[in-house]
Design a protein around this motif. Structure first.
Motif: not given
Length: 159
Positions: A127-145
């Protein structure tokens, strides 16, 4: 305390990683297997096990206990470690056997063989796990990638 299972985190499945037996290369059970045959978990019943420490929060320790239980035994744990590379090194030193995700094969340790198990239950969900309130564009890009490049690791062939 771990946040992974909490409502504070989002967990997205990426792929299934097979669990494999990690054995010293000279282990006698290797002489009895035919090419392509999976190793019956029950053949490890009398072996000393090296597993992740509970404090490592690896997520597969419960799966290993379940696999062993389904095969009719409880693993005899002689050593615990926090890193898969340490576990592999201890197996290479002849201190016991282990069960690890097949993706750990990249450690390429001499005197160690990775053998597929003969049960379809021997998988670990990655899995990829990330904090629900994380709004960093970098985290979003990593998850999408990660989600768009989901690939299974190479299948284990008894290396």
């Amino acid at each position: 305390p771990s946040l992974v299972g909490s409502e504070m985190c989002i967990r997205d499945s990426l792929y299934l990683d097979p669990l494999v037996a990690v054995l010293p290369a000279n282990h006698p059970v290797l002489q009895c297997l035919t090419d392509g045959a999976g190793l019956p978990t029950a053949t490890l019943a009398r072996e000393p096990f090296i597993l992740f420490a509970q404090s490592a929060h690896s997520g597969i320790q419960e799966q290993i206990y379940a696999l062993c239980h389904d095969a009719g035994f409880s693993p005899h744990i002689v050593q615990e470690a926090h890193e898969a590379s340490t576990i592999t090194g201890l197996v290479a030193a002849g201190l016991g056997v282990s069960i690890l995700p097949a993706s750990c094969e990249h450690f390429r340790v001499e005197n160690v063989r990775y053998m597929p198990l003969d049960t379809s239950a021997a998988v670990s969900e990655i899995h990829v796990v990330y904090h629900r309130t994380e709004h960093s564009p970098l985290v979003g890009k990593l998850v999408r990638l990660l989600k768009t490049t989901r690939t299974q690791p190479n299948p284990v062939r008894g290396r």
